[in-house]
Every structure is written in structure tokens, then in C-alpha cells.
Design an enzyme around this catalytic site. Sequence first.
Site, PDB file in Angstrom:
ATOM      1  N   ASP A  10      11.114  45.980  24.560  1.00 22.72           N
ATOM      2  CA  ASP A  10      10.289  45.815  23.159  1.00 22.72           C
ATOM      3  C   ASP A  10       8.838  46.518  23.484  1.00 22.72           C
ATOM      4  O   ASP A  10       7.704  45.579  23.680  1.00 22.72           O
ATOM      5  CB  ASP A  10       9.961  44.263  23.086  1.00 22.72           C
ATOM      6  CG  ASP A  10       9.492  43.352  24.181  1.00 22.72           C
ATOM      7  OD1 ASP A  10       9.519  43.906  25.462  1.00 22.72           O
ATOM      8  OD2 ASP A  10       8.800  42.434  24.216  1.00 22.72           O
ATOM      9  N   ASP A  14       3.940  48.014  29.036  1.00 26.64           N
ATOM     10  CA  ASP A  14       4.391  48.056  30.331  1.00 26.64           C
ATOM     11  C   ASP A  14       6.127  48.410  30.164  1.00 26.64           C
ATOM     12  O   ASP A  14       6.742  49.206  30.948  1.00 26.64           O
ATOM     13  CB  ASP A  14       4.449  46.692  31.204  1.00 26.64           C
ATOM     14  CG  ASP A  14       4.907  45.454  30.365  1.00 26.64           C
ATOM     15  OD1 ASP A  14       4.892  45.601  29.294  1.00 26.64           O
ATOM     16  OD2 ASP A  14       5.188  44.511  31.239  1.00 26.64           O
ATOM     17  N   ASP A  15       6.530  48.104  28.994  1.00 21.43           N
ATOM     18  CA  ASP A  15       7.901  48.703  28.622  1.00 21.43           C
ATOM     19  C   ASP A  15       7.943  50.259  28.570  1.00 21.43           C
ATOM     20  O   ASP A  15       8.726  50.916  28.850  1.00 21.43           O
ATOM     21  CB  ASP A  15       8.365  47.998  27.285  1.00 21.43           C
ATOM     22  CG  ASP A  15       8.350  46.719  27.265  1.00 21.43           C
ATOM     23  OD1 ASP A  15       9.539  46.098  27.233  1.00 21.43           O
ATOM     24  OD2 ASP A  15       7.383  45.942  26.957  1.00 21.43           O
ATOM     25  N   ASN A  39       7.212  41.764  22.016  1.00 23.94           N
ATOM     26  CA  ASN A  39       6.027  42.229  22.106  1.00 23.94           C
ATOM     27  C   ASN A  39       5.223  42.283  20.625  1.00 23.94           C
ATOM     28  O   ASN A  39       4.128  41.919  20.280  1.00 23.94           O
ATOM     29  CB  ASN A  39       5.381  43.341  23.035  1.00 23.94           C
ATOM     30  CG  ASN A  39       5.662  43.039  24.259  1.00 23.94           C
ATOM     31  OD1 ASN A  39       5.142  41.742  24.840  1.00 23.94           O
ATOM     32  ND2 ASN A  39       6.133  43.953  25.371  1.00 23.94           N
ATOM     33  N   THR A 124      13.858  44.108  29.288  1.00 27.48           N
ATOM     34  CA  THR A 124      12.458  43.952  29.604  1.00 27.48           C
ATOM     35  C   THR A 124      11.676  43.354  28.599  1.00 27.48           C
ATOM     36  O   THR A 124      10.590  43.537  28.451  1.00 27.48           O
ATOM     37  CB  THR A 124      11.713  45.396  30.074  1.00 27.48           C
ATOM     38  OG1 THR A 124      11.943  46.294  28.869  1.00 27.48           O
ATOM     39  CG2 THR A 124      12.447  46.024  31.112  1.00 27.48           C
ATOM     40  N   ASN A 158       2.966  32.691  32.527  1.00 24.00           N
ATOM     41  CA  ASN A 158       1.877  33.445  31.753  1.00 24.00           C
ATOM     42  C   ASN A 158       1.586  32.939  30.457  1.00 24.00           C
ATOM     43  O   ASN A 158       0.531  32.820  30.048  1.00 24.00           O
ATOM     44  CB  ASN A 158       1.746  35.005  32.104  1.00 24.00           C
ATOM     45  CG  ASN A 158       3.097  35.596  31.485  1.00 24.00           C
ATOM     46  OD1 ASN A 158       4.023  34.826  30.853  1.00 24.00           O
ATOM     47  ND2 ASN A 158       3.306  36.825  31.587  1.00 24.00           N
ATOM     48  N   GLU A 164       7.272  32.467  31.576  1.00 20.76           N
ATOM     49  CA  GLU A 164       6.878  33.837  31.106  1.00 20.76           C
ATOM     50  C   GLU A 164       7.182  34.210  29.673  1.00 20.76           C
ATOM     51  O   GLU A 164       8.164  33.392  29.357  1.00 20.76           O
ATOM     52  CB  GLU A 164       7.611  34.538  32.249  1.00 20.76           C
ATOM     53  CG  GLU A 164       7.517  35.864  32.403  1.00 20.76           C
ATOM     54  CD  GLU A 164       8.338  36.633  31.343  1.00 20.76           C
ATOM     55  OE1 GLU A 164       7.655  37.851  30.800  1.00 20.76           O
ATOM     56  OE2 GLU A 164       9.168  36.111  30.964  1.00 20.76           O
ATOM     57  N   PHE A 165       6.766  35.061  29.269  1.00 26.79           N
ATOM     58  CA  PHE A 165       6.649  35.403  27.840  1.00 26.79           C
ATOM     59  C   PHE A 165       7.941  35.736  27.503  1.00 26.79           C
ATOM     60  O   PHE A 165       8.449  35.298  26.602  1.00 26.79           O
ATOM     61  CB  PHE A 165       5.594  36.517  27.388  1.00 26.79           C
ATOM     62  CG  PHE A 165       5.816  37.066  26.142  1.00 26.79           C
ATOM     63  CD1 PHE A 165       5.155  36.432  25.087  1.00 26.79           C
ATOM     64  CD2 PHE A 165       6.653  38.262  25.801  1.00 26.79           C
ATOM     65  CE1 PHE A 165       5.383  36.853  23.757  1.00 26.79           C
ATOM     66  CE2 PHE A 165       6.888  38.944  24.513  1.00 26.79           C
ATOM     67  CZ  PHE A 165       5.998  38.086  23.531  1.00 26.79           C
ATOM     68  N   ASN A 166       8.794  36.404  28.200  1.00 27.34           N
ATOM     69  CA  ASN A 166      10.189  37.127  27.557  1.00 27.34           C
ATOM     70  C   ASN A 166      11.162  35.857  27.520  1.00 27.34           C
ATOM     71  O   ASN A 166      11.846  35.524  26.626  1.00 27.34           O
ATOM     72  CB  ASN A 166      10.639  37.934  28.754  1.00 27.34           C
ATOM     73  CG  ASN A 166       9.927  39.524  28.515  1.00 27.34           C
ATOM     74  OD1 ASN A 166       9.181  39.629  27.434  1.00 27.34           O
ATOM     75  ND2 ASN A 166       9.925  40.135  29.703  1.00 27.34           N
ATOM     76  N   HIS A 239       4.791  44.800  34.634  1.00 28.88           N
ATOM     77  CA  HIS A 239       5.788  44.240  34.955  1.00 28.88           C
ATOM     78  C   HIS A 239       6.930  44.922  34.863  1.00 28.88           C
ATOM     79  O   HIS A 239       7.858  44.778  35.654  1.00 28.88           O
ATOM     80  CB  HIS A 239       5.868  42.952  34.112  1.00 28.88           C
ATOM     81  CG  HIS A 239       4.649  41.921  33.671  1.00 28.88           C
ATOM     82  ND1 HIS A 239       4.368  40.955  34.782  1.00 28.88           N
ATOM     83  CD2 HIS A 239       3.726  42.144  32.908  1.00 28.88           C
ATOM     84  CE1 HIS A 239       3.257  40.475  34.177  1.00 28.88           C
ATOM     85  NE2 HIS A 239       2.663  41.161  33.063  1.00 28.88           N
ATOM     86  N   ASP A 240       7.273  45.615  33.767  1.00 24.99           N
ATOM     87  CA  ASP A 240       8.595  45.921  33.336  1.00 24.99           C
ATOM     88  C   ASP A 240       9.156  47.159  34.297  1.00 24.99           C
ATOM     89  O   ASP A 240      10.353  47.110  34.520  1.00 24.99           O
ATOM     90  CB  ASP A 240       8.738  46.239  31.771  1.00 24.99           C
ATOM     91  CG  ASP A 240       8.416  45.159  30.928  1.00 24.99           C
ATOM     92  OD1 ASP A 240       8.638  43.915  31.352  1.00 24.99           O
ATOM     93  OD2 ASP A 240       8.124  45.395  29.831  1.00 24.99           O
TER      94      ASP A 240
HETATM   95  C1  BDR Z   1       6.364  40.371  29.990  1.00 26.20           C
HETATM   96  O1  BDR Z   1       5.927  40.356  28.535  1.00 26.20           O
HETATM   97  C2  BDR Z   1       5.785  41.275  27.902  1.00 26.20           C
HETATM   98  O2  BDR Z   1       4.508  41.092  27.384  1.00 26.20           O
HETATM   99  C3  BDR Z   1       5.778  42.281  28.982  1.00 26.20           C
HETATM  100  O3  BDR Z   1       6.075  43.650  28.191  1.00 26.20           O
HETATM  101  C4  BDR Z   1       6.468  41.922  29.878  1.00 26.20           C
HETATM  102  O4  BDR Z   1       8.003  42.070  29.514  1.00 26.20           O
HETATM  103  C5  BDR Z   1       5.606  40.041  30.766  1.00 26.20           C
HETATM  104  O5  BDR Z   1       5.491  38.514  30.785  1.00 26.20           O
HETATM  105 CA    CA Z   2       8.370  43.939  27.749  1.00 31.40          CA
END
Ligand code: BDR
Ligand code: CA
Length: 309
Positions: A10, A14-15, A39, A124, A158, A164-166, A239-240
Site C-alpha cells: 500500500d 516504506d512500501d 496507507n 506490507t 503504533n 500495529e497499523f496493518n 518498516h516494510d
Molecule cells: C506499517 O504501517 C504503514 O503505515 C507502513 O507502510 C507499514 O506497512 C507500519 O506500522
Molecule cells: Ca505498508
Amino acid sequence: MVKDIILDCDPGHDDAIAILLAAGHHDINLRAITTVGGNQTLEKVTRNALGLATLAGITAPISAGHDGPLNRNLVTSPEIHGESGLDGVTLPDPAMDLDPRHGVDLIIDAIMESDPGTITLVPTGPLTNIASALQKQPEIASRVAEVSLMGGGASVGNATAAAEFNILVDPEAADIVFSAPWKVTMVGLDVTHEAQATPDVLDQIRALNTPISSFVDDLMAFFIRSNQREQQFAAPPVHDPVAVAHVIDPGILATEHRPIFVETAGKYTTGMTLVDRRPWINPDKNTHVATGIDVDRFWDHVINAIGNL
Ligand code: BDR
Ligand code: CA
């Protein structure tokens, strides 16, 4: 050894680095890129994927998958990635068309057409496409070598204190992916928070002095500011690409074979990845958690790949 991967993403700053690592590293054969709402909206992240592929000379098929979670509304992350999903850079106009297949069908086709055990899935973003592919063609579980996913964490969140977001965006999809009979390596915040784009790393990238290295520099300039403002990181965690680096060089991460469960209905903990670390519990799930990272080796791979593009 060259490994075949499908990157489900997405983009996202970082992707974008994950895409460049996969495209530039000699040990990766990028078989397909699929996009998922995360994202930013599906339309925006797909546009970003096409622009990045044009920039990096990627010829693998690219297709758009789900525009939102299996049974929730999409929550995006403009505070970290901006309104475009990739604020801070200007992408070239796409030089290729999207593959007409739905992303889920591209994933299934690529896996079913390949020899068993040859493809590694690298998600990711939210796990919507991967869960959907499992639901549509459960046989993929026995044909994939491994799922190396960026998401979750054993000890930290986070998007919330627990999540975590994903994983938080589509916990039901994550639950399906972590419960399937395949090998899952959770490359989560425990290790990705170490993979920071420090001033020294950025100096090494700038020293490459190529159009792609200056693109990465601009990309990181925005990402530094958003991560400082939103999450108080002096240098942003990238991260990714760690999930891609794990495929290139598995020794880069320390992992533990532990049962991992996804919380889908907690009062405070929805989206949490619960890692059962009780030593007397024998893991009967093929789930692994990343607990340590060789940060220098990680960046060596990324910088090397950017230099190759
Ligand atoms: C993940 O969330 C997204 O914002 C980033 O691309 C990464 O995949 C980190 O928590
Ligand atoms: Ca991502």
C-alpha cells in the site's frame, strides 16, 4: 539463491523502499506487485505503485486488489504518508498498464502456475488481499514457501497501544492469514523500529548520486518529518523493506517459533498480535516472530539494491 516473491503493498513511503529493494536486489525475482487499500485509498496507492515501477524499471505485472478491509471501513494514514500516500516526491507518469486481473486473482494465478514451494508472499499492508486469496483458493497455503509479512509486534503497537497499523486496519484478514496452514514470519515493530533511516544511512544513500538515490532522499525527508511529529522518532523506522530483507537474507533476523493469535474483538486490544511466549507451550502453528535484527546488514542490502537501479 534467487527467490521469487509477490509484493502485496500500500505505498506508502516504506512500501516504496520495499519495492526498490525487491526491484534492485540480485537475489530477488519480483513476480508481481499487488495493491491494497491501507496507507491511502486503493486508487492512490495503485497510482503510486505504477509510478514507482516506472521509476525503477519494473516489468512484473501490477494489479489492484481490495479497496478496503473484509468487513470494516478503511482507515488510512495521511498523517504519516500524506494525502497522496507518497507526499514529498513527484512520480513519473506510469509507463505501463495495470494487469486487468483483480489483485487476488493475480496472487492466486502466480502461485498456482509456479512450482510448489517457490514463491514467498511479502505483504506490507493490511492483509485483506492475502486472506481473500486464501478464501478463494485454499490450496495456495500448501504451495507458498513462506509469508514474510510486515505487521504486528510482540511487545509494542503504533496505531494503538496494542496494535500495529496493518493489523489494526483489517484484523479479521490478519486472523485468517495467521491461522492458515503455512509458514508465517511476523516481521513486526519489535524489529522494524530498529530499522531507522539515520543521518549516516541517508549519507550513504546520497553518496550513490543517482536519480533513484535522490528520489529516496526526498521521500525520506517527508517521512522524517511525519515520524518526528507523529511518533517522536528522531530517525524514522523504515518498516516494510525489512520483510523483503528477511527473504533475501534470513540470517538478518532472529526469530522465535511461537504461536501467534490476532485479537479481533478486544475492548482495548483489537488488532493486537498475541505471541504466546510461555516456554512450555509447544507451538502447533507455523508462526514465527522476529525478535532481533542486524541493522547494518539490513541497510547494506537496501543501499546495494538502490545502487543497482
Ligand atoms: C506499517 O504501517 C504503514 O503505515 C507502513 O507502510 C507499514 O506497512 C507500519 O506500522
Ligand atoms: Ca505498508
